[in-house]
Write a protein that holds these residues in place. Structure first.
Motif, mmCIF file in Angstrom:
data_model
loop_
_atom_site.group_PDB
_atom_site.id
_atom_site.type_symbol
_atom_site.label_atom_id
_atom_site.label_comp_id
_atom_site.label_asym_id
_atom_site.label_seq_id
_atom_site.Cartn_x
_atom_site.Cartn_y
_atom_site.Cartn_z
ATOM 1 N N ASP A 1 0.807 -1.232 0.000
ATOM 2 C CA ASP A 1 0.000 0.000 0.000
ATOM 3 C C ASP A 1 0.838 1.280 0.000
ATOM 4 O OD1 ASP A 1 0.867 -0.443 2.557
ATOM 5 O OD2 ASP A 1 -1.037 0.036 3.546
ATOM 6 N N TRP A 2 1.968 1.259 0.730
ATOM 7 C CA TRP A 2 2.750 2.495 0.812
ATOM 8 C C TRP A 2 3.494 2.774 -0.499
ATOM 9 C CZ3 TRP A 2 8.195 2.113 0.813
ATOM 10 C CH2 TRP A 2 8.692 0.809 0.945
ATOM 11 N N LEU A 3 3.895 1.711 -1.195
ATOM 12 C CA LEU A 3 4.552 1.899 -2.498
ATOM 13 C C LEU A 3 3.548 2.434 -3.521
ATOM 14 C CD1 LEU A 3 6.973 -1.090 -3.185
ATOM 15 C CD2 LEU A 3 7.519 1.338 -3.236
ATOM 16 N N GLU B 1 0.883 4.138 -2.860
ATOM 17 C CA GLU B 1 0.588 5.526 -2.490
ATOM 18 C C GLU B 1 1.679 6.467 -3.013
ATOM 19 O OE1 GLU B 1 -2.013 6.840 -0.993
ATOM 20 O OE2 GLU B 1 -1.173 8.870 -0.813
ATOM 21 N N MET B 2 2.933 6.020 -2.890
ATOM 22 C CA MET B 2 4.039 6.868 -3.336
ATOM 23 C C MET B 2 3.986 7.078 -4.846
ATOM 24 S SD MET B 2 8.029 6.454 -2.513
ATOM 25 C CE MET B 2 8.445 5.798 -4.092
ATOM 26 N N ARG C 1 1.289 9.522 -5.797
ATOM 27 C CA ARG C 1 1.651 10.929 -5.564
ATOM 28 C C ARG C 1 2.595 11.434 -6.633
ATOM 29 N NH1 ARG C 1 2.313 11.643 1.027
ATOM 30 N NH2 ARG C 1 0.459 10.460 1.540
#
Lengths: 262, 311
Positions: A184-186, A188-189, A192
């Motif tokens: 999820d954090w990848l 999200e990055m 962006r």
């Protein structure tokens, strides 16, 4: 003596008794915490030499146990069990089984070089950590750490093409370690990033995945490096007597020989 | 010293792999700042990876060879005596290779052997001087001249200067540092502070200038990396910084990635922005945010830059 620094001693080495009277004197309570005495018989006298034979471990013999490495260590701050000074001590003493208790965390050294900067004896503790992690894997005490898998994916690509391409490395790393790429954090990055980037640059980055960046005329260097790597791998196996160990394991596994011995 | 007499007016440029990928904005802003200041960059032809932080873990001498090949091309094929590397990893590895080749016979033998098999001339220690983008601007243009070229002062911008590990450690591979006034310090580096102060920024007292971001394990031990990055981001915020200035693509993308990861995974949202020092310097020289690639960063600095009257 009361032990104020209990965190320095492993929990299983502490003995606490609620009621203990020795020679008529009650020594329970605060005074009843003892370190159990033990006899160590399984020294590996070759341990220091084995570590010193691997890249990074060459200068371990210089250590005089000042503790500057652990004192300055980035990872020690996050995890007090990460203790380079102690591991260097164990290796030099040959206390292999004691060292193996920390086998799961030794690879976590982040190579910030604070220890190497602080060391008054030029031991290069950072190198010793890498050599020790490498030793654990070669001897089969641990599976390849995620860090080693990453280093291998990276180095293979450099040897093959002369350059690296980050997207390809990340994909190969996740694949080899069996991890989901869509973390999820990848995601999200990337979201962006994509929101602001012009199409041309994205296209260029996308194209890099099709046309691998490479250094032209690299084949000569590739073969020369590969030769060197193969030679070094053979040296390391010999220094750690890995082939002897494999042979020994095979012998033990042969049922026919066991019967003959009986 | 007149501007023309200064060193580093034309140097070999070694961008490295990261600057062609995640560090694209650093590559772009470095080139634009050079253009604006009249400092010329001559890219090393057909360069290869320096080995980064990974190859040395397989074998340090392969890394020494990789870095030496880059320096050999700059020196023997292009006739340069200075190589500028903006990436801390590249800068560190070239410095280390030069040191090892000067002091270690075995390293020399391995590099000679691989170079001759690969069919190019071997690199001899001392043929080139490796410098960082910070040295390049600080020495190549000088603070006095730089001050006169500032068109868009960074006044009112509070900056935490973050140098990371590879720029100063270990000390022995940087013999020119710690040489008294004017030289860079390995314990309290200040070249980035100096340049951004000239550009009008207010440097905050930032205690974690050379702390580690966990860049080596950014993917293989992500939780440790996130923790280390959180320390840096929080310390910068506590020091009152609007932005962290970076000088390394690995640190920069590490801070950006783990800022997002800390928010997504652990619920810590930190507002401090992250920009390359060349992006800040470029804007101070009058370049647009787009020219220095502010839109290529993950960390969205535009609202903050607008509010400060910089963009």
């Amino acid at each position: 003596m009361p032990i104020h620094e209990e965190h320095l001693i492993r929990p299983e080495n502490l003995k606490t008794q609620e009621d203990l009277v020795i020679d008529g004197i009650d020594v329970s309570g605060h005074w009843s915490t003892f370190i159990e005495s033990r006899v160590v018989t399984d020294y590996n006298e070759a341990l220091e030499e084995e570590i010193a034979a691997l890249p990074g471990g060459e200068y371990i013999h210089r250590c005089w146990q000042c503790g500057s490495c652990t004192n300055s260590c980035t990872v020690n701050e996050v995890n007090p069990d990460f203790n380079p000074r102690y591991w260097i001590y164990l290796i030099r003493m040959g206390m292999e089984s004691e060292l193996l208790r920390d086998k799961e965390i030794i690879w976590q050294c982040v190579s910030c070089n604070k220890c190497t900067y602080a060391c008054p004896r030029d031991v290069v503790p950072e190198g010793v950590m890498k050599a020790t992690a490498h030793w654990l894997e070669l001897k089969g005490h641990t599976p390849k750490s995620p860090s080693m898998v990453f280093d291998e994916v990276f180095t293979e690509q450099v040897i093959q093409t002369g350059k690296i391409e980050e997207g390809r490395i990340i994909r190969s790393f996740f694949k080899r370690t069996g991890q989901e790429l869509m973390q999820d954090w990848l995601v999200e990055m990337v979201k962006r990033l994509v929101a602001k980037l012009p199409v041309t640059l994205l296209w260029k980055m996308g194209l890099a995945n099709v046309l691998r960046p490479r250094t032209s005329g690299w084949a000569g260097a590739r073969d020369a490096i590969q030769d060197y790597v193969d030679e070094k791998n053979a040296e390391h196996r010999k220094a750690l007597r890995l082939d002897e160990l494999v042979e020994l394991a095979k012998q033990e596994a042969k049922p026919g020989q066991q019967m003959a011995a009986e | 010293m007149s501007t023309e007499q200064r060193p580093y007016r034309k140097v070999a440029y070694y961008p490295g792999c990261a600057l062609e990928g995640t560090g694209h904005a650093y590559n772009r802003s470095t080139k634009e700042v050079g253009k604006a200041l009249g400092l010329k960059l001559d890219e090393v032809k057909n360069w290869n990876c320096c080995g980064a932080m990974e190859v040395k873990n397989i074998d340090p001498k392969i890394q020494t060879y990789l870095s030496s090949r880059v320096m050999s091309i700059a020196a023997n094929e292009m006739g340069h005596d200075v190589v500028m590397a903006p990436c801390n990893g590249c800068y560190h590895n070239l410095k280390k290779a030069d040191y090892d080749l000067k002091h270690d016979d075995e390293s020399r033998q391995v590099v000679d052997r691989i170079s001759s098999k690969a069919g190019h001339s071997t690199y001899e220690a001392g043929q080139v001087e490796t410098i960082h983008a910070l040295d390049w601007i600080k020495e190549g243009i000088g603070e006095k001249e730089l001050r006169s070229r500032v068109k868009n002062s960074l006044k009112g911008l509070k900056v935490a200067n973050y140098y990371g590990c590879m720029y100063t450690r270990p000390r022995h591979i940087f013999p020119e540092k710690d040489q008294g006034p004017g030289s860079e310090s390995t314990s309290q580096p200040h070249f980035m502070d100096d340049l951004l102060a000239v550009a009008g920024a207010e440097n905050v007292d930032f205690p974690l200038k050379t702390a580690c971001c966990g860049g080596a394990h950014t993917l293989s031990d992500s939780d440790t990396s996130t923790l280390l990055v959180l320390n840096i981001l929080r310390a910068a915020e506590a020091a009152g910084a609007d932005v962290i200035a970076t000088e390394c693509p690995t640190c920069h993308s590490g801070l950006e990635m783990h800022q997002v990861r800390a928010e997504k995974k652990f619920g810590y949202k930190l507002e401090v922005k992250i920009l390359y020092f060349t992006q800040l310097l470029g804007m101070a020289l009058g370049l647009s945010p787009k020219t220095v690639g502010v839109h290529e960063n993950v960390s969205d600095s535009m609202p903050m830059l607008k509010q400060k009257g910089i963009a």
